[in-house]
Design a protein around this motif. Sequence first.
Motif, PDB file in Angstrom:
ATOM      1  N   CYS A  68     -44.706 -16.962  13.845  1.00 21.29           N
ATOM      2  CA  CYS A  68     -44.424 -17.946  12.797  1.00 21.29           C
ATOM      3  C   CYS A  68     -42.921 -17.916  12.537  1.00 21.29           C
ATOM      4  O   CYS A  68     -42.175 -17.307  13.293  1.00 21.29           O
ATOM      5  CB  CYS A  68     -45.228 -17.653  11.520  1.00 21.29           C
ATOM      6  N   SER A  69     -42.474 -18.527  11.445  1.00 25.31           N
ATOM      7  CA  SER A  69     -41.038 -18.535  11.164  1.00 25.31           C
ATOM      8  C   SER A  69     -40.721 -18.007   9.770  1.00 25.31           C
ATOM      9  O   SER A  69     -39.611 -18.167   9.291  1.00 25.31           O
ATOM     10  CB  SER A  69     -40.490 -19.959  11.306  1.00 25.31           C
ATOM     11  N   THR A  70     -41.686 -17.361   9.113  1.00 25.37           N
ATOM     12  CA  THR A  70     -41.484 -16.985   7.711  1.00 25.37           C
ATOM     13  C   THR A  70     -40.552 -15.794   7.498  1.00 25.37           C
ATOM     14  O   THR A  70     -40.054 -15.610   6.398  1.00 25.37           O
ATOM     15  CB  THR A  70     -42.829 -16.723   6.991  1.00 25.37           C
ATOM     16  N   CYS A  71     -40.276 -14.991   8.531  1.00 26.75           N
ATOM     17  CA  CYS A  71     -39.344 -13.857   8.378  1.00 26.75           C
ATOM     18  C   CYS A  71     -37.935 -14.222   8.824  1.00 26.75           C
ATOM     19  O   CYS A  71     -37.104 -13.362   9.126  1.00 26.75           O
ATOM     20  CB  CYS A  71     -39.838 -12.616   9.105  1.00 26.75           C
ATOM     21  N   HIS A  72     -37.652 -15.516   8.819  1.00 26.50           N
ATOM     22  CA  HIS A  72     -36.360 -16.080   9.215  1.00 26.50           C
ATOM     23  C   HIS A  72     -35.215 -15.465   8.404  1.00 26.50           C
ATOM     24  O   HIS A  72     -35.288 -15.370   7.189  1.00 26.50           O
ATOM     25  CB  HIS A  72     -36.467 -17.584   8.972  1.00 26.50           C
ATOM     26  N   VAL A  73     -34.169 -15.020   9.103  1.00 24.50           N
ATOM     27  CA  VAL A  73     -32.949 -14.498   8.462  1.00 24.50           C
ATOM     28  C   VAL A  73     -31.733 -15.088   9.166  1.00 24.50           C
ATOM     29  O   VAL A  73     -31.839 -15.650  10.258  1.00 24.50           O
ATOM     30  CB  VAL A  73     -32.865 -12.946   8.511  1.00 24.50           C
ATOM     31  N   TYR A  74     -30.587 -14.949   8.521  1.00 25.37           N
ATOM     32  CA  TYR A  74     -29.315 -15.319   9.142  1.00 25.37           C
ATOM     33  C   TYR A  74     -28.582 -14.045   9.520  1.00 25.37           C
ATOM     34  O   TYR A  74     -28.437 -13.147   8.691  1.00 25.37           O
ATOM     35  CB  TYR A  74     -28.448 -16.136   8.181  1.00 25.37           C
ATOM     36  N   VAL A  75     -28.143 -13.943  10.767  1.00 28.67           N
ATOM     37  CA  VAL A  75     -27.389 -12.769  11.219  1.00 28.67           C
ATOM     38  C   VAL A  75     -25.908 -13.075  11.028  1.00 28.67           C
ATOM     39  O   VAL A  75     -25.351 -13.931  11.714  1.00 28.67           O
ATOM     40  CB  VAL A  75     -27.713 -12.433  12.695  1.00 28.67           C
ATOM     41  N   ASN A  76     -25.277 -12.387  10.078  1.00 29.38           N
ATOM     42  CA  ASN A  76     -23.867 -12.619   9.760  1.00 29.38           C
ATOM     43  C   ASN A  76     -22.954 -11.817  10.681  1.00 29.38           C
ATOM     44  O   ASN A  76     -21.855 -12.249  10.992  1.00 29.38           O
ATOM     45  CB  ASN A  76     -23.559 -12.221   8.315  1.00 29.38           C
ATOM     46  N   ASN A  77     -23.418 -10.645  11.057  1.00 29.91           N
ATOM     47  CA  ASN A  77     -22.630  -9.718  11.869  1.00 29.91           C
ATOM     48  C   ASN A  77     -23.561  -8.856  12.688  1.00 29.91           C
ATOM     49  O   ASN A  77     -24.633  -8.505  12.215  1.00 29.91           O
ATOM     50  CB  ASN A  77     -21.821  -8.780  10.951  1.00 29.91           C
ATOM     51  N   GLY A  78     -23.147  -8.500  13.888  1.00 32.66           N
ATOM     52  CA  GLY A  78     -23.936  -7.555  14.683  1.00 32.66           C
ATOM     53  C   GLY A  78     -24.896  -8.189  15.661  1.00 32.66           C
ATOM     54  O   GLY A  78     -25.873  -7.566  16.063  1.00 32.66           O
ATOM     55  N   GLU A  79     -24.631  -9.425  16.072  1.00 35.72           N
ATOM     56  CA  GLU A  79     -25.509 -10.080  17.062  1.00 35.72           C
ATOM     57  C   GLU A  79     -25.660  -9.220  18.314  1.00 35.72           C
ATOM     58  O   GLU A  79     -26.713  -9.223  18.952  1.00 35.72           O
ATOM     59  CB  GLU A  79     -24.950 -11.444  17.483  1.00 35.72           C
ATOM     60  N   ASP A  80     -24.581  -8.499  18.656  1.00 33.87           N
ATOM     61  CA  ASP A  80     -24.610  -7.659  19.858  1.00 33.87           C
ATOM     62  C   ASP A  80     -25.445  -6.398  19.684  1.00 33.87           C
ATOM     63  O   ASP A  80     -25.741  -5.712  20.653  1.00 33.87           O
ATOM     64  CB  ASP A  80     -23.186  -7.252  20.261  1.00 33.87           C
ATOM     65  N   ALA A  81     -25.815  -6.078  18.432  1.00 32.55           N
ATOM     66  CA  ALA A  81     -26.570  -4.863  18.155  1.00 32.55           C
ATOM     67  C   ALA A  81     -28.074  -5.073  18.274  1.00 32.55           C
ATOM     68  O   ALA A  81     -28.839  -4.123  18.209  1.00 32.55           O
ATOM     69  CB  ALA A  81     -26.239  -4.342  16.749  1.00 32.55           C
ATOM     70  N   ILE A  82     -28.494  -6.329  18.462  1.00 31.72           N
ATOM     71  CA  ILE A  82     -29.929  -6.629  18.521  1.00 31.72           C
ATOM     72  C   ILE A  82     -30.304  -7.264  19.853  1.00 31.72           C
ATOM     73  O   ILE A  82     -29.454  -7.740  20.588  1.00 31.72           O
ATOM     74  CB  ILE A  82     -30.369  -7.547  17.354  1.00 31.72           C
ATOM     75  N   GLN A  83     -31.608  -7.251  20.121  1.00 24.75           N
ATOM     76  CA  GLN A  83     -32.112  -7.843  21.356  1.00 24.75           C
ATOM     77  C   GLN A  83     -31.772  -9.327  21.405  1.00 24.75           C
ATOM     78  O   GLN A  83     -31.702  -9.991  20.376  1.00 24.75           O
ATOM     79  CB  GLN A  83     -33.633  -7.682  21.424  1.00 24.75           C
ATOM     80  N   GLU A  84     -31.591  -9.839  22.618  1.00 21.61           N
ATOM     81  CA  GLU A  84     -31.296 -11.256  22.785  1.00 21.61           C
ATOM     82  C   GLU A  84     -32.478 -12.102  22.349  1.00 21.61           C
ATOM     83  O   GLU A  84     -33.632 -11.677  22.437  1.00 21.61           O
ATOM     84  CB  GLU A  84     -30.968 -11.557  24.253  1.00 21.61           C
ATOM     85  N   ILE A  85     -32.157 -13.312  21.924  1.00 23.53           N
ATOM     86  CA  ILE A  85     -33.204 -14.220  21.456  1.00 23.53           C
ATOM     87  C   ILE A  85     -34.059 -14.692  22.638  1.00 23.53           C
ATOM     88  O   ILE A  85     -33.549 -14.952  23.721  1.00 23.53           O
ATOM     89  CB  ILE A  85     -32.560 -15.407  20.701  1.00 23.53           C
ATOM     90  N   SER A  86     -35.367 -14.786  22.401  1.00 27.61           N
ATOM     91  CA  SER A  86     -36.284 -15.273  23.443  1.00 27.61           C
ATOM     92  C   SER A  86     -36.557 -16.762  23.218  1.00 27.61           C
ATOM     93  O   SER A  86     -36.314 -17.296  22.136  1.00 27.61           O
ATOM     94  CB  SER A  86     -37.610 -14.501  23.370  1.00 27.61           C
ATOM     95  N   ASP A  87     -37.089 -17.414  24.242  1.00 25.96           N
ATOM     96  CA  ASP A  87     -37.443 -18.834  24.115  1.00 25.96           C
ATOM     97  C   ASP A  87     -38.489 -19.017  23.024  1.00 25.96           C
ATOM     98  O   ASP A  87     -38.430 -19.972  22.247  1.00 25.96           O
ATOM     99  CB  ASP A  87     -37.999 -19.377  25.439  1.00 25.96           C
TER     100      ASP A  87
END
Length: 110
Positions: free
Chosen positions: A49-68
């Motif tokens: 679903c999409s209910t745990c949607h957040v905005y990543v302000n910093n640290g995109e490189d610290a998390i897994q890449e986005i999937s399709d």
Amino acid sequence: MNIYKVKINFEEKGHETIELPIAEGESVLDVCLDNGIDLQHNCGGVCGCSTCHVYVNNGEDAIQEISDKEEDFIDRAVNPRINSRLGCQCVIIDGNIEVTIPDQSQFLGH
């Protein structure tokens, strides 16, 4: 196992920014739930679903890449932005992260 920091900002009024430890392999949703932070997760945190949607302000490189699959659900989120991710999919691989949790009051009563 490495421990990093997650800084959580809130769009909703009356919530202070909080900084919490986050372990490698843990998601932003996990940390929120473990610390009593109200982040919706209607599907149970399985990228359904999409209910745990957040905005990543910093640290995109610290998390897994986005999937399709995640991208498809973000398209259905309320007010998606270029830095939108799902909290259940923001799994730490290496480093600190800063996120903003959108106003959750819109989900009350659903």
